[in-house]
Design an enzyme around this catalytic site. Sequence first.
Site, PDB file in Angstrom:
ATOM      1  N   ASP A   1      31.528 -12.595  45.342  1.00 38.98           N
ATOM      2  CA  ASP A   1      32.038 -13.393  46.460  1.00 38.98           C
ATOM      3  C   ASP A   1      32.324 -14.826  46.016  1.00 38.98           C
ATOM      4  O   ASP A   1      33.338 -15.424  46.398  1.00 38.98           O
ATOM      5  CB  ASP A   1      31.019 -13.426  47.602  1.00 38.98           C
TER       6      ASP A   1
ATOM      7  N   ASP B   1      24.023  -8.208  48.136  1.00 36.09           N
ATOM      8  CA  ASP B   1      24.092  -9.664  48.256  1.00 36.09           C
ATOM      9  C   ASP B   1      22.705 -10.249  48.034  1.00 36.09           C
ATOM     10  O   ASP B   1      21.700  -9.620  48.394  1.00 36.09           O
ATOM     11  CB  ASP B   1      24.599 -10.071  49.640  1.00 36.09           C
TER      12      ASP B   1
END
EC number: 3.4.23.36
Length: 202
Positions: free
Chosen positions: A178, A144
């Site tokens: 995401d 991430d």
Amino acid sequence: MSLKKAGLIIFIVLLIDQVSKIYIKTHFELGDEYKVLDWFRILFVENEGMAWGTKIPGQYGKLALTLFRLVAIFGIGYWLVDSVKKNGSRILITSISLIFAGAFGNIIDSVFYGITFNDSYNKVATFLPEGGGYGTLFHGKVVDMLYFPLYEGYLPEWIPFWGGKFFTFFEPVFNIADSSISIGVVLLLLFNKRAFPKEEKE
């Protein structure tokens, strides 16, 4: 909308997602941060579990999560192909394609990153290191990097429970995959009637 066009959407999302993750993994140490704007930063973190860093406890928790993701991606893939065959609406097929691409992008991390990268603790990781990766097949961590702290500061004392505490909005760190899933879900919610039109009764 054709399956070919849906495949193009999936390919583009996967390409951007994996290029961004590989770049971060091979140029940043874990925890490194680059300030783009006051409210937008590149922050390298790794997610071992589900959304928001939630983990499944136990020795086989991570394996169970990865296998569940694999089963889910087959289900989403079937939904996509079936919707194309049934001439589903453009908004429906686009949304499913985005959800599929996002889910598949994170599955690639979970399945392969443990064996294709070494760890990023106090060093920049190497792609396909000689000594092997930081984990095993199906035990990779999701990369991430997108961080949007739109507000950072202490809340007013008069707010119940949280008054006087330091607060960050929006705190989660996420990735392109995401974002793709979130956009797909939001499109389905906002354009529900167009995505799932009711057949007119004769």
